[in-house]
Design a protein around this motif. Structure first.
Motif, PDB file in Angstrom:
ATOM      1  N   TYR A  65      43.930  37.509  48.099  1.00 38.38           N
ATOM      2  CA  TYR A  65      43.751  37.734  46.835  1.00 38.38           C
ATOM      3  C   TYR A  65      42.443  37.032  46.329  1.00 38.38           C
ATOM      4  O   TYR A  65      41.177  36.856  46.462  1.00 38.38           O
ATOM      5  CB  TYR A  65      44.284  37.883  45.630  1.00 38.38           C
ATOM      6  CG  TYR A  65      45.220  38.883  45.666  1.00 38.38           C
ATOM      7  CD1 TYR A  65      44.766  40.400  45.618  1.00 38.38           C
ATOM      8  CD2 TYR A  65      46.751  38.900  45.596  1.00 38.38           C
ATOM      9  CE1 TYR A  65      45.513  41.528  45.646  1.00 38.38           C
ATOM     10  CE2 TYR A  65      47.375  39.553  46.121  1.00 38.38           C
ATOM     11  CZ  TYR A  65      46.981  41.064  45.476  1.00 38.38           C
ATOM     12  OH  TYR A  65      47.676  41.424  46.039  1.00 38.38           O
ATOM     13  N   LEU A  69      38.919  37.240  46.634  1.00 40.92           N
ATOM     14  CA  LEU A  69      37.681  36.413  44.987  1.00 40.92           C
ATOM     15  C   LEU A  69      36.610  36.408  45.525  1.00 40.92           C
ATOM     16  O   LEU A  69      35.719  36.615  44.987  1.00 40.92           O
ATOM     17  CB  LEU A  69      39.027  36.401  44.317  1.00 40.92           C
ATOM     18  CG  LEU A  69      39.440  36.545  43.222  1.00 40.92           C
ATOM     19  CD1 LEU A  69      39.234  35.575  42.523  1.00 40.92           C
ATOM     20  CD2 LEU A  69      38.683  38.072  42.332  1.00 40.92           C
ATOM     21  N   LEU A  72      34.057  37.929  47.396  1.00 37.15           N
ATOM     22  CA  LEU A  72      33.110  39.044  46.291  1.00 37.15           C
ATOM     23  C   LEU A  72      31.913  38.532  45.385  1.00 37.15           C
ATOM     24  O   LEU A  72      30.995  38.662  44.871  1.00 37.15           O
ATOM     25  CB  LEU A  72      33.967  40.055  45.491  1.00 37.15           C
ATOM     26  CG  LEU A  72      35.118  40.807  46.095  1.00 37.15           C
ATOM     27  CD1 LEU A  72      35.411  42.032  45.784  1.00 37.15           C
ATOM     28  CD2 LEU A  72      33.617  41.988  47.103  1.00 37.15           C
ATOM     29  N   ILE A  82      31.115  41.850  39.168  1.00 29.12           N
ATOM     30  CA  ILE A  82      31.522  42.296  40.585  1.00 29.12           C
ATOM     31  C   ILE A  82      31.540  43.700  40.055  1.00 29.12           C
ATOM     32  O   ILE A  82      32.316  43.822  38.966  1.00 29.12           O
ATOM     33  CB  ILE A  82      32.865  41.529  40.721  1.00 29.12           C
ATOM     34  CG1 ILE A  82      32.148  40.759  41.755  1.00 29.12           C
ATOM     35  CG2 ILE A  82      33.562  42.403  41.867  1.00 29.12           C
ATOM     36  CD1 ILE A  82      34.030  40.021  42.135  1.00 29.12           C
ATOM     37  N   PRO A  84      33.958  46.703  40.539  1.00 26.17           N
ATOM     38  CA  PRO A  84      35.272  47.917  41.295  1.00 26.17           C
ATOM     39  C   PRO A  84      34.851  49.283  40.653  1.00 26.17           C
ATOM     40  O   PRO A  84      34.279  48.997  39.779  1.00 26.17           O
ATOM     41  CB  PRO A  84      36.028  47.027  41.407  1.00 26.17           C
ATOM     42  CG  PRO A  84      36.058  45.778  41.005  1.00 26.17           C
ATOM     43  CD  PRO A  84      34.659  46.016  40.513  1.00 26.17           C
ATOM     44  N   ILE A 118      36.710  35.698  36.671  1.00 25.85           N
ATOM     45  CA  ILE A 118      35.998  35.151  37.823  1.00 25.85           C
ATOM     46  C   ILE A 118      35.648  33.709  38.344  1.00 25.85           C
ATOM     47  O   ILE A 118      34.171  33.449  37.622  1.00 25.85           O
ATOM     48  CB  ILE A 118      36.173  36.661  39.007  1.00 25.85           C
ATOM     49  CG1 ILE A 118      37.242  37.514  39.269  1.00 25.85           C
ATOM     50  CG2 ILE A 118      36.008  35.185  40.432  1.00 25.85           C
ATOM     51  CD1 ILE A 118      36.303  38.097  40.101  1.00 25.85           C
ATOM     52  N   VAL A 142      42.456  42.649  38.060  1.00 24.55           N
ATOM     53  CA  VAL A 142      41.412  42.738  38.793  1.00 24.55           C
ATOM     54  C   VAL A 142      41.895  41.997  39.912  1.00 24.55           C
ATOM     55  O   VAL A 142      41.322  41.965  41.071  1.00 24.55           O
ATOM     56  CB  VAL A 142      40.853  40.896  38.399  1.00 24.55           C
ATOM     57  CG1 VAL A 142      39.564  40.313  38.829  1.00 24.55           C
ATOM     58  CG2 VAL A 142      40.041  41.290  36.893  1.00 24.55           C
ATOM     59  N   CYS A 143      42.920  41.225  40.811  1.00 27.65           N
ATOM     60  CA  CYS A 143      43.366  41.213  42.221  1.00 27.65           C
ATOM     61  C   CYS A 143      43.508  42.670  42.397  1.00 27.65           C
ATOM     62  O   CYS A 143      43.384  42.780  43.672  1.00 27.65           O
ATOM     63  CB  CYS A 143      45.250  40.515  42.253  1.00 27.65           C
ATOM     64  SG  CYS A 143      44.990  39.137  41.401  1.00 27.65           S
ATOM     65  N   SER A 145      41.924  45.575  41.760  1.00 27.79           N
ATOM     66  CA  SER A 145      41.029  46.126  41.784  1.00 27.79           C
ATOM     67  C   SER A 145      39.888  45.756  43.258  1.00 27.79           C
ATOM     68  O   SER A 145      38.588  45.982  43.762  1.00 27.79           O
ATOM     69  CB  SER A 145      39.818  45.883  40.354  1.00 27.79           C
ATOM     70  OG  SER A 145      40.560  46.761  40.122  1.00 27.79           O
ATOM     71  N   THR A 146      39.856  44.368  43.340  1.00 27.73           N
ATOM     72  CA  THR A 146      39.094  43.386  44.382  1.00 27.73           C
ATOM     73  C   THR A 146      39.633  43.291  44.963  1.00 27.73           C
ATOM     74  O   THR A 146      38.631  43.272  46.387  1.00 27.73           O
ATOM     75  CB  THR A 146      38.834  42.165  43.582  1.00 27.73           C
ATOM     76  OG1 THR A 146      40.404  41.346  43.194  1.00 27.73           O
ATOM     77  CG2 THR A 146      38.431  41.065  42.586  1.00 27.73           C
ATOM     78  N   LYS A 149      38.500  46.623  46.087  1.00 28.32           N
ATOM     79  CA  LYS A 149      36.719  46.762  46.661  1.00 28.32           C
ATOM     80  C   LYS A 149      36.475  45.980  47.835  1.00 28.32           C
ATOM     81  O   LYS A 149      35.683  47.028  48.907  1.00 28.32           O
ATOM     82  CB  LYS A 149      36.139  46.186  45.396  1.00 28.32           C
ATOM     83  CG  LYS A 149      34.084  45.866  45.814  1.00 28.32           C
ATOM     84  CD  LYS A 149      33.457  45.346  44.707  1.00 28.32           C
ATOM     85  CE  LYS A 149      32.598  44.789  44.840  1.00 28.32           C
ATOM     86  NZ  LYS A 149      31.746  46.161  45.547  1.00 28.32           N
TER      87      LYS A 149
END
Lengths: 391, 584
Positions: A65, A69, A72, A82, A84, A118, A142-143, A145-146, A149
């Motif tokens: 992750y 991160l 991204l 970001i 997603p 982030i 967030v973890c 979705s990123t 993505k």
């Protein structure tokens, strides 16, 4: 407060989202309770003095992750956020702002606007307006979705023959291998054998299956749901319940709707009900296996008029091998997945675009759970085939 | 200005005259609208008696009203409560707020006392005060029939004429400004009704951005089982809560002496829907449609009414609940206060009221006859009169709603500290303690609840300023509404900015209450909840509330809220929030 912070710190580690020792978590009542006091505490104190919030969480995620991160965040430098497109992000969080550094001046305006920020090379800062659990959920989302993505973007790059940076290639291969190895190593299977005739047996089976779904990382934070048909009732996990903590959090819904005590039932109850009404199944498991979600979001129809609205408008008959992919949103609205999912639930399971996987069992959760793991492995394999030429 | 009209209609009934006020932009920035703006205009005269000609009766919309922003078809009605003596606002639906905005006004400030019964007729910018002498003592439907003329209407009924301290204001016949007796304030001004029609449009800064914000909110509404699920408010109205409070053993029963009503299963929302074939209705522009109307056009009871006119009174006939609801609506009485007052009466008399008793006593209250002469003053005054003050289930003299605080400790604290008295809606901890939104909290735990109550009070106050329905916050957050606000007004805003406005709004109400002598002793619950258990069973224990833990939570709340140890506003916090500089 210490107990609550310790609980979610443990979850972050157990779910592979953070490494031990790097989590800074504060819960705020009349005063702030911190789980530890690194130098960043001072900055976070100043931030929460300027906000109305009940919890704040800062942590560098575990690999992969963290690398994802940073990649991204670097590519989002121009837009400052970001975006997603998976279901969790689209529905609940919208976008994730990127702050250039961990200073009050950079973080505060962004955190006032969104639930998480982030900070490149520092991690994710999330807050919970009401409880510490919210901060945990947003961090976890967030973890998720990123991660999704990154792999979707790379998948499209592969489809379109677009070159990747060396770092992107490195992260792709190491993260993919790591995830594949983890998933291939799963040997767990629910132990309870159905069909269940007794309420307590069915509830115990649900609690066990839910716990295994989280332990095998087929679902993140408190998303996902699970149900069992017992006579004229549907037993279903409550909204906002963590599948690894289902004891006492399962609603009993009469099929004839004669009690509204299940007002707290999962938002996917309409979909579960529609499946039970149309299929001879007893168990439904809904998780968010990452590569099921990723593969559902990669589509070769570049010129499709619905691109950008695939989650509600996709009208193509799409499959990953035998597994159909359908559009549909969370809940019972006009574009709810309860309208699209049941008609394709004849096989091992079905994927809802950008959202997750539904699988069924005729008697118990063993079959549904096995399908979930197998389909995720299949999606990983399909993804590997897609990006096989990326070097 | 975008979103707002920039115009407030000020009416002096003593002079039968009106003028238009144009508040300064900083007033809009710090108050936004609705409850915030109404509080701003109330504060300078908050110490006046409720029936003084100087006491304003305020109707305020917000910037989202009249726009496509979801659930924005609401408004605030505010004054000083005859029942509680506190500052008292109510959020009410219907078309009135929308029509008022279209007529070109953000709000109405009504002062003075008419020499004769009058009505106010507003058609765009034209304001007329008309004779309403023939409506004295009329029921709500009669007032609407004779004054409505297809316009939105706010009207009082016969209970207000009879001096009932919990008289309500009916809006468009189906929506009620129920709590605190604002209908009596209206009657005190000799004002029977207000009608309003508008033909204008609300200017919007960015239509496309508003459409995006709307989509975000509607997606969350659709995803919410509480709002849109098959057992949710859209299907069953707020009555959907009835089975749940029963199952969780916090249904106030027999005047809060028990928390389980054995016959609840036959009185739930499903039975109402089946029996009355109720259909969905809602406020203007709302997709949730939580209001339910029966096939004969009768307003279906809300959850509080269903619960209190059954469990609280030991009544097991749906027809009686429907009839009681109809009497309250027609005569203009708050159903919660009416039921709790009757429950207090039943306890003191040592009787279980029959359906006939319930309906007779309600009519007696509305007519101020027989025992109704005392009962119309509410539970606390009635219990005092009978020498049994402990039988009054009130906070700051406001009768308690249908969630027993022994089954939800955040609710216990929220009842105690609510600015308008025993109110469930200021903070609404049931959202997280029972409905699991935005996340679940331990309902038998005070830890952390002080901050949650303070923050959610601020969030809901912000919603009341915008104005938006608080039910939508089971699904959406101020993050999405900040987006909508910014799109409508063009004012850059975050969720935290809105919460700050909410905090200012709540604190201003605290300031007004302090002006009227309210202190920590008023931020308390009836003794019963600290000394007697609820109805334990089914694996759920309902013990009395630990008073020391409650007081500790209240102390924490004061600290978080910036009040002193006696619950009083401080100069520094008043200054920090800019309340000291307000000049309405």
């Amino acid at each position: 407060m210490e107990r609550i912070l310790a609980k979610y710190e443990r979850k972050l580690i157990d779910q592979g989202l953070c490494d031990p020792g790097g989590i800074l978590f504060g819960a705020i009542d009349a005063a702030v309770t911190w789980n530890r006091f690194p130098p960043e505490t001072e900055v976070l104190e100043r931030i929460i003095q300027r906000m109305e919030t009940a919890a704040i969480l800062l942590a560098r995620p575990a690999e992969p992750y963290a690398s994802i991160l940073d990649l991204l965040a670097a590519s989002a430098a121009s837009s400052g956020a970001i975006h997603p497109e998976d279901c969790e992000m689209r529905t609940f969080i919208h976008d994730i702002p990127v702050a250039p550094d961990l200073s009050v001046e950079e973080v505060l305006p962004r955190l006032k606007r969104r639930k998480a920020v982030i900070i490149p090379n520092r991690g994710i800062l999330a807050h919970g307006t009401v409880t510490a659990e919210q901060a945990f959920v947003y961090y976890s989302s967030v973890c998720f979705s990123t991660f999704v993505k990154f792999f979707v973007d790379v998948g499209y790059a592969a489809l379109r023959g677009k070159a990747l940076s060396n770092e992107e290639v490195r992260v792709l291969h190491t993260a993919l291998a790591r995830y594949r190895d983890f998933t291939n190593a799963i040997s767990a299977i629910p132990s309870r054998v159905g069909p269940f005739r007794d309420l307590s047996d069915a509830l115990e089976a649900m609690v066990e299956a839910g716990r295994l779904t989280v332990e095998t990382r087929m679902v993140d934070s408190y998303f996902g749901n699970i149900s069992y048909r017992l006579g004229d009732t549907i037993l279903i996990s409550q909204t906002g319940s963590s599948l690894d903590e289902l004891a006492g959090l399962i609603d009993i819904c009469p099929m004839d709707g004669s009690s509204t005590a299940a007002l707290t039932a999962s938002s996917e109850l309409p979909a579960h009900r529609a499946v039970y009404e149309s299929r001879r199944v007893s168990a439904i498991l809904h998780g968010h296996p990452k590569f099921c979600v990723i593969m559902s979001m990669i589509c070769g129809a570049e010129d499709c008029a619905h691109r950008g609205a695939c989650h509600v408008k996709c009208d193509q008959r799409r499959f990953i091998r035998d597994i159909p992919i359908v559009p549909g949103e969370v809940g019972g609205g006009p574009t709810g997945l309860y309208r699209t999912l049941p008609r394709v639930m004849s096989g091992r399971g079905a994927i809802v675009w950008g959202h997750g996987l539904f699988t069924t069992g005729t008697a118990d959760f063993r079959e549904a759970f096995n399908h979930c793991i197998d389909i995720e492995r299949m999606c990983i394999s399909e993804y590997e085939r897609l990006v096989s030429r990326v070097r | 200005m975008k979103g707002w009209t920039g115009r407030i209609l000020s009416i002096d009934l003593s002079q039968e005259s009106s003028v238009t006020l144009n508040p300064q932009p900083d007033c809009y920035a710090s108050c936004i609208g609705g409850r915030g703006m109404a509080g701003y205009f109330l504060r300078p005269r908050a110490a006046a008696s409720w029936d003084s000609p100087d006491m304003p009766l305020l109707f305020f919309t917000g910037p989202l009203v009249g726009t496509p922003a979801p659930t924005s078809g609401r408004m605030t009605i505010m004054s000083r409560s005859p029942l509680t003596g506190t500052a008292c606002d109510t959020s009410v639906g219907g078309r009135f707020g929308t029509e008022l905005k279209r007529a070109g006004f953000d709000g109405i400030v009504i002062t003075g006392t008419a020499a004769r019964p009058v009505g106010i007729v507003i058609k765009d910018s034209h304001v007329e005060i008309v004779d309403a002498s023939s409506l004295r003592g009329a029921r709500v439907s009669e007032v609407i029939r004779r004054a409505g003329d297809k316009a939105a209407i706010a009207a009082i009924g016969s209970a207000a004429d009879a001096g009932c301290l919990f008289a309500s204001i009916a809006v468009d016949g189906h929506f009620f400004s129920g709590r605190g007796g604002l209908g009596l304030v209206m009657a005190g001004k000799n004002l029977r009704f207000i009608t309003v029609r508008g033909s204008g449009r609300v200017d919007i800064h960015d239509h496309e951005e508003l459409a995006r914000a709307r989509e975000e909110i509607l997606r969350l509404v659709a995803a919410s089982p509480i709002l849109s699920g098959e057992f949710g408010f859209s299907e069953f109205g707020t009555g959907a809560l009835y089975d749940l409070t029963g199952a969780r053993r916090l249904m106030p029963t027999d005047n809060f002496t028990k928390t389980v009503f054995e016959r609840a299963a036959d009185m739930n929302a499903w039975h109402y829907k089946k029996k009355y074939e109720s259909k969905k209705r809602g406020c203007y522009g709302c997709s949730i449609l939580c209001k339910k109307v029966g096939r004969e056009g009768e307003t279906m009871p809300e959850f509080e009414t269903m619960s209190h006119f059954s469990a609280l009174l030991g009544n097991d006939t749906i027809e009686t609940v429907i009839a009681a609801n109809r009497i309250c609506n027609e005569t203009g009485m708050d159903t919660i206060s009416a039921a709790v007052t009757l429950a207090c009466y039943a306890e003191i008399e040592g009787v279980t009221l029959t359906p006939a008793d319930i309906l007779r006593l309600l009519e007696d209250i509305a007519a101020s006859r027989g025992e109704g002469e005392i009962l119309k003053l509410g539970a606390r005054r009635y219990a005092d009169y009978r020498g049994r003050p402990q039988a009054a289930m009130t906070v700051k003299d406001l009768e308690l709603p249908a969630y027993d605080p022994r089954g939800a400790y955040g609710m216990a604290l929220a009842y105690a500290v609510a600015t308008r008295g025993g109110c469930h809606l200021r903070s609404y901890p049931i959202a997280h303690e029972i409905l699991r939104k935005p996340v679940a909290t331990d309902r038998f735990e005070f830890a952390g609840k002080a901050r949650i109550v303070a923050i959610t009070e601020d969030i809901h106050a912000a919603a009341d300023c915008l104005t938006a329905c608080r039910f939508v916050f089971f699904a959406a957050t101020l993050e999405e509404y900040a987006h909508a606000f910014q799109a409508v007004t063009g004012t850059e805003t975050t969720a935290q900015d809105l919460i700050r406005v909410g905090e200012r709004t709540v604190y201003r109400e605290r300031v007004m209450n302090a002006m009227n002598g309210f202190t920590a002793k008023d931020d308390d619950l009836p003794d019963r909840f600290f000394t007697q258990p609820g109805s334990s069973g089914g694996g759920i224990d309902i013990p009395p509330i630990n008073r020391a833990a409650f007081l500790e939570a209240r102390r924490a709340y004061y600290l978080i809220r910036g009040l002193d140890e006696n619950g009083m506003p401080t100069e520094s916090k008043t200054r920090e929030l800019g309340i000291d500089r307000e000049r309405a």
